[in-house]
Design an enzyme around this catalytic site. Sequence first.
Site, PDB file in Angstrom:
ATOM      1  N   VAL A 134       4.336  16.075  35.931  1.00 59.16           N
ATOM      2  CA  VAL A 134       3.478  15.044  36.516  1.00 59.16           C
ATOM      3  C   VAL A 134       2.017  15.472  36.435  1.00 59.16           C
ATOM      4  CG1 VAL A 134       2.865  13.817  38.637  1.00 59.16           C
ATOM      5  CG2 VAL A 134       5.263  14.125  38.033  1.00 59.16           C
ATOM      6  N   VAL A 137       0.769  14.873  33.026  1.00 61.39           N
ATOM      7  CA  VAL A 137       0.454  13.449  32.861  1.00 61.39           C
ATOM      8  C   VAL A 137      -0.902  13.131  33.485  1.00 61.39           C
ATOM      9  CG1 VAL A 137       1.141  11.087  33.446  1.00 61.39           C
ATOM     10  CG2 VAL A 137       2.871  12.761  32.743  1.00 61.39           C
ATOM     11  N   TYR A 138      -1.160  13.711  34.652  1.00 60.26           N
ATOM     12  CA  TYR A 138      -2.459  13.526  35.320  1.00 60.26           C
ATOM     13  C   TYR A 138      -3.603  13.994  34.418  1.00 60.26           C
ATOM     14  CZ  TYR A 138      -6.362  14.957  38.311  1.00 60.26           C
ATOM     15  OH  TYR A 138      -7.612  15.172  38.840  1.00 60.26           O
ATOM     16  N   LEU A 139      -3.472  15.195  33.842  1.00 56.91           N
ATOM     17  CA  LEU A 139      -4.520  15.707  32.962  1.00 56.91           C
ATOM     18  C   LEU A 139      -4.701  14.797  31.745  1.00 56.91           C
ATOM     19  CD1 LEU A 139      -3.857  19.567  32.978  1.00 56.91           C
ATOM     20  CD2 LEU A 139      -5.681  18.333  34.182  1.00 56.91           C
TER      21      LEU A 139
END
Length: 224
Positions: A134, A137-139
């Site tokens: 997750v 995905v944020y980065l």
Amino acid sequence: MKIAIAGGHGQIALLLARLITDAGHDALAIVRNPAHVADVEQQGATALVADLEQLDDDELAIRLRGVDAVVFAAGAGPNSGAERKEAVDRDAAILLADAAERRGIDRYVMISSMAADTYDPERAVVPARSEDDVFQVYLRAKSEADADLRARNLRWTIVRPGALLDTPPQGTVRVGRTVPRGSIPRADVAAVVLHALLDDTAVGVQFEVTSGDAPIAAALQAIS
């Protein structure tokens, strides 16, 4: 100057709203939850209740009438899943840029993340399998939002802070295209954004920032 802040109830956003209003300018805090209106008003800001996951750019552009600059300070939050990282950290940032262009607002400051471009593409996928996935995905969401902004004909600034602290501001920073890993008070990030806007510095510049020895105004002038 009238400055709209997306993610107006976030910790950096609330600090920034107070700095803006104390400097004699107008802050428009965009919040999703009507229950947050009182909090932003306590910082001297005007609240705009709008869900960036539900609006299109035309609707948002209409609500940005009279705004001179926008700041993206929104985030899906630490307990959100990969889908919302994409929807908020990437798609909402792009929506704000689309609306700014439609409204004729050319100044955009993005609050991003240090090392956003270092995500693992094999793990930064939806659906994510683990908490670390997750984060990847944020980065990726931050990296893609930044890339979209860099490609636009806007007067943009991309601020990539290190680990965020709730300690008092120091007023001094270290900035650069990349800097060693470090931390920075949220209040100093807010001050960096304020100086970039009011001093009109760091236009067309993406930089990482942590606590350091250089006064904020001088540091931004040096990279402009």
